[in-house]
Design a protein around this motif. Structure first.
Motif, mmCIF file in Angstrom:
data_model
loop_
_atom_site.group_PDB
_atom_site.id
_atom_site.type_symbol
_atom_site.label_atom_id
_atom_site.label_comp_id
_atom_site.label_asym_id
_atom_site.label_seq_id
_atom_site.Cartn_x
_atom_site.Cartn_y
_atom_site.Cartn_z
ATOM 1 N N SER A 18 0.800 -1.221 0.000
ATOM 2 C CA SER A 18 0.000 0.000 0.000
ATOM 3 C C SER A 18 0.833 1.271 0.000
ATOM 4 O O SER A 18 0.375 2.324 -0.438
ATOM 5 N N GLN A 19 2.072 1.187 0.482
ATOM 6 C CA GLN A 19 2.904 2.388 0.564
ATOM 7 C C GLN A 19 4.375 1.977 0.691
ATOM 8 O O GLN A 19 4.712 0.810 0.725
ATOM 9 N N GLY A 20 5.257 2.969 0.728
ATOM 10 C CA GLY A 20 6.670 2.729 0.968
ATOM 11 C C GLY A 20 7.321 1.811 -0.045
ATOM 12 O O GLY A 20 7.057 1.877 -1.253
ATOM 13 N N ILE A 21 8.170 0.912 0.449
ATOM 14 C CA ILE A 21 8.938 0.027 -0.420
ATOM 15 C C ILE A 21 8.019 -0.897 -1.211
ATOM 16 O O ILE A 21 8.239 -1.159 -2.398
ATOM 17 N N GLY A 22 6.978 -1.397 -0.574
ATOM 18 C CA GLY A 22 6.062 -2.299 -1.272
ATOM 19 C C GLY A 22 5.412 -1.652 -2.472
ATOM 20 O O GLY A 22 5.351 -2.238 -3.561
ATOM 21 N N LEU A 23 4.923 -0.431 -2.303
ATOM 22 C CA LEU A 23 4.327 0.301 -3.416
ATOM 23 C C LEU A 23 5.376 0.579 -4.483
ATOM 24 O O LEU A 23 5.093 0.512 -5.691
ATOM 25 N N GLY A 24 6.607 0.859 -4.059
ATOM 26 C CA GLY A 24 7.698 1.075 -5.005
ATOM 27 C C GLY A 24 7.953 -0.150 -5.871
ATOM 28 O O GLY A 24 8.198 -0.035 -7.082
ATOM 29 N N PHE A 25 7.883 -1.346 -5.267
ATOM 30 C CA PHE A 25 8.052 -2.575 -6.049
ATOM 31 C C PHE A 25 6.949 -2.715 -7.095
ATOM 32 O O PHE A 25 7.199 -3.101 -8.241
ATOM 33 N N VAL A 26 5.724 -2.436 -6.698
ATOM 34 C CA VAL A 26 4.609 -2.538 -7.643
ATOM 35 C C VAL A 26 4.840 -1.635 -8.843
ATOM 36 O O VAL A 26 4.698 -2.049 -10.007
ATOM 37 N N LYS A 27 5.210 -0.385 -8.594
ATOM 38 C CA LYS A 27 5.447 0.560 -9.684
ATOM 39 C C LYS A 27 6.569 0.084 -10.602
ATOM 40 O O LYS A 27 6.464 0.168 -11.831
ATOM 41 N N LYS A 28 7.647 -0.419 -10.010
ATOM 42 C CA LYS A 28 8.792 -0.872 -10.802
ATOM 43 C C LYS A 28 8.420 -2.082 -11.647
ATOM 44 O O LYS A 28 8.802 -2.181 -12.820
ATOM 45 N N LEU A 29 7.679 -3.015 -11.071
ATOM 46 C CA LEU A 29 7.306 -4.223 -11.802
ATOM 47 C C LEU A 29 6.311 -3.928 -12.921
ATOM 48 O O LEU A 29 6.301 -4.622 -13.943
ATOM 49 N N LEU A 30 5.486 -2.916 -12.744
ATOM 50 C CA LEU A 30 4.572 -2.531 -13.819
ATOM 51 C C LEU A 30 5.333 -2.062 -15.049
ATOM 52 O O LEU A 30 4.832 -2.167 -16.174
ATOM 53 N N ASP A 31 6.557 -1.561 -14.841
ATOM 54 C CA ASP A 31 7.386 -1.109 -15.958
ATOM 55 C C ASP A 31 8.195 -2.236 -16.593
ATOM 56 O O ASP A 31 8.896 -2.011 -17.585
ATOM 57 N N ASP A 32 8.123 -3.436 -16.006
ATOM 58 C CA ASP A 32 8.902 -4.569 -16.492
ATOM 59 C C ASP A 32 8.033 -5.422 -17.411
ATOM 60 O O ASP A 32 7.073 -6.064 -16.970
ATOM 61 N N GLY A 33 8.374 -5.457 -18.675
ATOM 62 C CA GLY A 33 7.574 -6.183 -19.656
ATOM 63 C C GLY A 33 7.548 -7.679 -19.452
ATOM 64 O O GLY A 33 6.675 -8.363 -20.004
ATOM 65 N N LYS A 34 8.500 -8.223 -18.666
ATOM 66 C CA LYS A 34 8.520 -9.665 -18.421
ATOM 67 C C LYS A 34 7.534 -10.082 -17.322
ATOM 68 O O LYS A 34 7.325 -11.281 -17.114
ATOM 69 N N ILE A 35 6.980 -9.129 -16.628
ATOM 70 C CA ILE A 35 6.018 -9.448 -15.575
ATOM 71 C C ILE A 35 4.615 -9.431 -16.165
ATOM 72 O O ILE A 35 4.130 -8.410 -16.638
ATOM 73 N N ASN A 36 3.972 -10.590 -16.138
ATOM 74 C CA ASN A 36 2.640 -10.734 -16.713
ATOM 75 C C ASN A 36 1.561 -10.202 -15.781
ATOM 76 O O ASN A 36 0.821 -9.290 -16.118
ATOM 77 N N ARG A 37 1.502 -10.785 -14.584
ATOM 78 C CA ARG A 37 0.498 -10.392 -13.600
ATOM 79 C C ARG A 37 1.185 -10.007 -12.303
ATOM 80 O O ARG A 37 2.141 -10.658 -11.872
ATOM 81 N N ILE A 38 0.686 -8.958 -11.675
ATOM 82 C CA ILE A 38 1.176 -8.511 -10.375
ATOM 83 C C ILE A 38 0.007 -8.538 -9.406
ATOM 84 O O ILE A 38 -1.043 -7.925 -9.660
ATOM 85 N N TYR A 39 0.187 -9.241 -8.318
ATOM 86 C CA TYR A 39 -0.780 -9.225 -7.223
ATOM 87 C C TYR A 39 -0.184 -8.381 -6.107
ATOM 88 O O TYR A 39 0.979 -8.556 -5.737
#
Length: 256
Positions: A18-39
């Motif tokens: 929801s915030q901090g490092i965890g939210l940062g990971f979500v944003k970074k993975l959304l930019d990674d074309g090799k990641i299909n689905r993010i939970y």
């Protein structure tokens, strides 16, 4: 990330997103074309507005789930939902942790100890991660490489502890390290392609560290974006022999 190079369509779960490092990971993975689905798992909707907005903007790739890591029923339900949709996970990062919250503060000496606060530290910082490990087994039983990482802290190192204090936080993160070491040994049998690690992110400019930043040199206070980039680089360089180890943000191994 090197461990994903041979995977055409990887699935990831970020817990505490929801915030901090965890939210940062979500944003970074959304930019990674090799990641299909993010939970992305969060506990309170009130503190997850930015995450929920990202899910609205990325409906085919980002799914938000409610997980309080102290509630095993919620963990079970969320992971069953994931399994019904994608069958496998390749990257799981547990970013959940508590250091302070209002009157709940790290202890400076023995006189500040009480059983309620100590119990909360262990429930959130250590027990939650091993409960996740328990229910992640079916999602890691596949032939692709995968990683289960939990955010620990350098202050969890017994060998590096020269200052004392912070009894509950230190001990609960040390317990996290031991839990994950145990998990790595069992996963070597049940999920042999999985690597289990704990990670020290460095002092990151988040709500968790903000009250304690006064004496941190500017060059040692990392932005969330820098921390996430550094930790993903560490994860990307892991190999099977690293499972069960405790790594710092720069890739060095920390003493137990």
């Amino acid at each position: 990330m090197l461990f994903l190079n041979q995977i055409n369509s990887a699935n990831a779960l970020i817990v505490g997103a929801s915030q901090g490092i965890g939210l940062g990971f979500v944003k970074k993975l959304l930019d990674d074309g090799k990641i299909n689905r993010i939970y992305a798992a969060y506990r309170n909707a009130d503190s997850a507005t930015e995450l929920l907005q990202l899910a609205t903007e990325n409906p085919t790739r980002l799914t938000c789930l409610v997980i309080d890591v102290t509630n095993e029923a919620q963990i079970t339900e969320a992971l069953q939902q994931i399994k019904s949709e994608v069958k496998t996970l390749h990257l799981v990062i547990n970013c959940v942790g508590v250091l302070h919250d209002g009157d709940f503060q790290p202890e400076k000496s023995l006189r500040h100890l009480n059983i309620e606060n100590l119990t909360r530290y262990f429930q959130v910082n250590s027990i939650g991660s091993v409960l996740l490990a328990k229910h992640l087994v079916p999602l890691f039983k596949h032939q692709d490489n995968s990683v289960f990482a939990s955010i620990s802290a350098k202050v969890a190192s017994i060998g590096d502890n020269n200052l004392g204090g912070w009894y509950g936080y230190r001990a609960s993160k040390t317990a996290l390290n031991m839990f994950m070491r145990n998990v790595s040994i069992e996963y070597a049998r049940s999920c042999p392609k999985n690597i289990v690690v704990t990670l020290h992110p460095g002092t990151t400019d988040t709500r968790l560290s903000r009250p304690f930043q006064a004496n941190v040199p500017p060059e040692k206070l990392f932005s969330v974006e820098r921390t996430v980039t550094q930790l993903l680089e560490v994860i990307g360089k892991l190999d099977k022999n690293d499972s069960g180890q405790f790594f710092s943000w720069d890739g060095s191994k920390l003493p137990w």
